[in-house]
Design a protein around this motif. Structure first.
Motif, PDB file in Angstrom:
ATOM      1  N   ALA A  79      -0.012 -10.397   6.116  1.00  0.00           N
ATOM      2  CA  ALA A  79      -0.911 -11.397   5.536  1.00  0.00           C
ATOM      3  C   ALA A  79      -2.267 -11.325   6.233  1.00  0.00           C
ATOM      4  O   ALA A  79      -2.402 -10.709   7.290  1.00  0.00           O
ATOM      5  N   ASN A  80      -3.261 -11.966   5.633  1.00  0.00           N
ATOM      6  CA  ASN A  80      -4.571 -12.045   6.264  1.00  0.00           C
ATOM      7  C   ASN A  80      -4.445 -12.671   7.647  1.00  0.00           C
ATOM      8  O   ASN A  80      -3.652 -13.579   7.855  1.00  0.00           O
ATOM      9  N   GLY A  81      -5.222 -12.163   8.582  1.00  0.00           N
ATOM     10  CA  GLY A  81      -5.258 -12.682   9.949  1.00  0.00           C
ATOM     11  C   GLY A  81      -6.636 -12.401  10.502  1.00  0.00           C
ATOM     12  O   GLY A  81      -7.626 -12.834   9.924  1.00  0.00           O
ATOM     13  N   GLN A  82      -6.688 -11.629  11.581  1.00  0.00           N
ATOM     14  CA  GLN A  82      -7.993 -11.235  12.100  1.00  0.00           C
ATOM     15  C   GLN A  82      -8.683 -10.274  11.144  1.00  0.00           C
ATOM     16  O   GLN A  82      -9.894 -10.144  11.158  1.00  0.00           O
ATOM     17  N   GLU A  83      -7.919  -9.592  10.323  1.00  0.00           N
ATOM     18  CA  GLU A  83      -8.442  -8.726   9.268  1.00  0.00           C
ATOM     19  C   GLU A  83      -7.929  -9.248   7.933  1.00  0.00           C
ATOM     20  O   GLU A  83      -6.895  -9.903   7.869  1.00  0.00           O
ATOM     21  N   THR A  84      -8.646  -8.939   6.867  1.00  0.00           N
ATOM     22  CA  THR A  84      -8.211  -9.368   5.539  1.00  0.00           C
ATOM     23  C   THR A  84      -7.460  -8.236   4.845  1.00  0.00           C
ATOM     24  O   THR A  84      -7.695  -7.061   5.118  1.00  0.00           O
ATOM     25  N   ILE A  85      -6.562  -8.609   3.953  1.00  0.00           N
ATOM     26  CA  ILE A  85      -5.893  -7.641   3.092  1.00  0.00           C
ATOM     27  C   ILE A  85      -6.807  -7.456   1.890  1.00  0.00           C
ATOM     28  O   ILE A  85      -7.141  -8.406   1.184  1.00  0.00           O
ATOM     29  N   ASP A  86      -7.244  -6.211   1.660  1.00  0.00           N
ATOM     30  CA  ASP A  86      -8.237  -5.937   0.619  1.00  0.00           C
ATOM     31  C   ASP A  86      -7.624  -5.587  -0.730  1.00  0.00           C
ATOM     32  O   ASP A  86      -8.326  -5.583  -1.732  1.00  0.00           O
ATOM     33  N   GLY A  87      -6.336  -5.270  -0.755  1.00  0.00           N
ATOM     34  CA  GLY A  87      -5.739  -4.911  -2.026  1.00  0.00           C
ATOM     35  C   GLY A  87      -4.284  -4.540  -1.890  1.00  0.00           C
ATOM     36  O   GLY A  87      -3.688  -4.638  -0.823  1.00  0.00           O
ATOM     37  N   THR A  88      -3.720  -4.091  -2.997  1.00  0.00           N
ATOM     38  CA  THR A  88      -2.320  -3.699  -3.069  1.00  0.00           C
ATOM     39  C   THR A  88      -2.227  -2.181  -3.103  1.00  0.00           C
ATOM     40  O   THR A  88      -3.010  -1.527  -3.790  1.00  0.00           O
ATOM     41  N   VAL A  89      -1.274  -1.620  -2.373  1.00  0.00           N
ATOM     42  CA  VAL A  89      -1.058  -0.171  -2.371  1.00  0.00           C
ATOM     43  C   VAL A  89      -0.657   0.273  -3.768  1.00  0.00           C
ATOM     44  O   VAL A  89       0.175  -0.363  -4.415  1.00  0.00           O
ATOM     45  N   ARG A  90      -1.250   1.355  -4.232  1.00  0.00           N
ATOM     46  CA  ARG A  90      -0.856   1.949  -5.502  1.00  0.00           C
ATOM     47  C   ARG A  90       0.231   2.984  -5.245  1.00  0.00           C
ATOM     48  O   ARG A  90       0.198   3.692  -4.249  1.00  0.00           O
ATOM     49  N   PHE A  91       1.174   3.071  -6.171  1.00  0.00           N
ATOM     50  CA  PHE A  91       2.260   4.040  -6.070  1.00  0.00           C
ATOM     51  C   PHE A  91       2.262   4.934  -7.294  1.00  0.00           C
ATOM     52  O   PHE A  91       1.807   4.536  -8.366  1.00  0.00           O
ATOM     53  N   GLN A  92       2.785   6.141  -7.121  1.00  0.00           N
ATOM     54  CA  GLN A  92       2.937   7.086  -8.222  1.00  0.00           C
ATOM     55  C   GLN A  92       4.356   7.635  -8.171  1.00  0.00           C
ATOM     56  O   GLN A  92       4.861   7.964  -7.094  1.00  0.00           O
ATOM     57  N   ASN A  93       4.987   7.742  -9.339  1.00  0.00           N
ATOM     58  CA  ASN A  93       6.342   8.252  -9.410  1.00  0.00           C
ATOM     59  C   ASN A  93       6.308   9.772  -9.295  1.00  0.00           C
ATOM     60  O   ASN A  93       5.604  10.453 -10.025  1.00  0.00           O
ATOM     61  N   ASP A  94       7.078  10.303  -8.336  1.00  0.00           N
ATOM     62  CA  ASP A  94       7.175  11.739  -8.115  1.00  0.00           C
ATOM     63  C   ASP A  94       8.653  12.118  -8.132  1.00  0.00           C
ATOM     64  O   ASP A  94       9.372  11.872  -7.158  1.00  0.00           O
ATOM     65  N   ASP A  95       9.121  12.650  -9.257  1.00  0.00           N
ATOM     66  CA  ASP A  95      10.540  13.014  -9.426  1.00  0.00           C
ATOM     67  C   ASP A  95      11.477  11.859  -9.105  1.00  0.00           C
ATOM     68  O   ASP A  95      12.470  12.004  -8.384  1.00  0.00           O
ATOM     69  N   GLY A  96      11.145  10.666  -9.595  1.00  0.00           N
ATOM     70  CA  GLY A  96      11.999   9.502  -9.422  1.00  0.00           C
ATOM     71  C   GLY A  96      11.788   8.731  -8.136  1.00  0.00           C
ATOM     72  O   GLY A  96      12.458   7.744  -7.895  1.00  0.00           O
ATOM     73  N   VAL A  97      10.853   9.174  -7.306  1.00  0.00           N
ATOM     74  CA  VAL A  97      10.561   8.495  -6.042  1.00  0.00           C
ATOM     75  C   VAL A  97       9.147   7.920  -6.105  1.00  0.00           C
ATOM     76  O   VAL A  97       8.199   8.630  -6.444  1.00  0.00           O
ATOM     77  N   GLU A  98       9.005   6.634  -5.799  1.00  0.00           N
ATOM     78  CA  GLU A  98       7.693   6.002  -5.782  1.00  0.00           C
ATOM     79  C   GLU A  98       6.995   6.324  -4.456  1.00  0.00           C
ATOM     80  O   GLU A  98       7.515   6.008  -3.386  1.00  0.00           O
ATOM     81  N   ARG A  99       5.839   6.973  -4.526  1.00  0.00           N
ATOM     82  CA  ARG A  99       5.104   7.371  -3.334  1.00  0.00           C
ATOM     83  C   ARG A  99       3.720   6.709  -3.334  1.00  0.00           C
ATOM     84  O   ARG A  99       3.092   6.590  -4.377  1.00  0.00           O
ATOM     85  N   PRO A 100       3.253   6.283  -2.148  1.00  0.00           N
ATOM     86  CA  PRO A 100       1.914   5.670  -2.081  1.00  0.00           C
ATOM     87  C   PRO A 100       0.840   6.721  -2.388  1.00  0.00           C
ATOM     88  O   PRO A 100       1.018   7.904  -2.085  1.00  0.00           O
ATOM     89  N   VAL A 101      -0.249   6.273  -2.989  1.00  0.00           N
ATOM     90  CA  VAL A 101      -1.329   7.170  -3.412  1.00  0.00           C
ATOM     91  C   VAL A 101      -2.636   6.714  -2.775  1.00  0.00           C
ATOM     92  O   VAL A 101      -2.911   5.512  -2.694  1.00  0.00           O
ATOM     93  N   THR A 102      -3.420   7.669  -2.312  1.00  0.00           N
ATOM     94  CA  THR A 102      -4.787   7.396  -1.880  1.00  0.00           C
ATOM     95  C   THR A 102      -5.718   8.301  -2.664  1.00  0.00           C
ATOM     96  O   THR A 102      -5.278   9.298  -3.265  1.00  0.00           O
ATOM     97  N   PHE A 103      -6.987   7.989  -2.661  1.00  0.00           N
ATOM     98  CA  PHE A 103      -7.962   8.744  -3.418  1.00  0.00           C
ATOM     99  C   PHE A 103      -9.126   9.119  -2.509  1.00  0.00           C
ATOM    100  O   PHE A 103      -9.496   8.354  -1.622  1.00  0.00           O
ATOM    101  N   GLN A 104      -9.696  10.275  -2.753  1.00  0.00           N
ATOM    102  CA  GLN A 104     -10.909  10.706  -2.079  1.00  0.00           C
ATOM    103  C   GLN A 104     -11.828  11.314  -3.093  1.00  0.00           C
ATOM    104  O   GLN A 104     -11.373  11.796  -4.141  1.00  0.00           O
ATOM    105  N   GLU A 105     -13.107  11.336  -2.762  1.00  0.00           N
ATOM    106  CA  GLU A 105     -14.050  12.034  -3.612  1.00  0.00           C
ATOM    107  C   GLU A 105     -14.883  12.966  -2.759  1.00  0.00           C
ATOM    108  O   GLU A 105     -15.025  12.758  -1.559  1.00  0.00           O
ATOM    109  N   ALA A 106     -15.416  14.000  -3.382  1.00  0.00           N
ATOM    110  CA  ALA A 106     -16.172  15.006  -2.647  1.00  0.00           C
ATOM    111  C   ALA A 106     -17.497  14.483  -2.137  1.00  0.00           C
ATOM    112  O   ALA A 106     -18.098  15.064  -1.256  1.00  0.00           O
ATOM    113  N   LYS A 107     -17.982  13.400  -2.700  1.00  0.00           N
ATOM    114  CA  LYS A 107     -19.287  12.889  -2.296  1.00  0.00           C
ATOM    115  C   LYS A 107     -19.109  11.563  -1.629  1.00  0.00           C
ATOM    116  O   LYS A 107     -19.854  10.700  -1.615  1.00  0.00           O
TER     117      LYS A 107
END
Length: 107
Positions: A79-107
């Motif tokens: 929960a929020n404390g000294q830092e705030t929770i900014d959002g919910t982790v996104r998951f992607q299904n990979d062969d029946g297993v839900e895995r967390p996803v992150t994103f990056q961009e080249a710029k």
């Protein structure tokens, strides 16, 4: 280039990924956006040892430039404390297993 590190305690694994970019640039050099050499961005996962093979993801913290953002799965007790929770982790299904996803961009 990608780097990783794992720290283990009796109750948790802390898994860090760091991504090195030789150059960080922008298509819009106006508006105070920063272009620079030697950039490192990353993500830290907090995984509780719950008796299962891979544990239970409880939280993620991402960093780019000087900005840190905290995320948690919907069922996490973090929960929020000294830092705030900014959002919910996104998951992607990979062969029946839900895995967390992150994103990056080249710029």
């Amino acid at each position: 280039m990608a780097y990783y590190s794992i720290a283990e305690t009796p109750t948790h694994w802390f898994i860090m990924y760091a991504f090195y970019h030789p150059r960080d640039w922008t298509d819009f050099p106006f508006f105070g956006l920063d272009e620079h050499e030697n950039d490192l961005e990353g993500e830290l996962s907090v995984v509780r040892k719950d008796g299962s093979e891979y544990g239970k993801l409880e939280a993620m913290v991402t960093v780019f430039h000087s900005d840190f953002f905290s995320f948690k799965p919907g069922d996490s007790s973090y929960a929020n404390g000294q830092e705030t929770i900014d959002g919910t982790v996104r998951f992607q299904n990979d062969d029946g297993v839900e895995r967390p996803v992150t994103f990056q961009e080249a710029k």
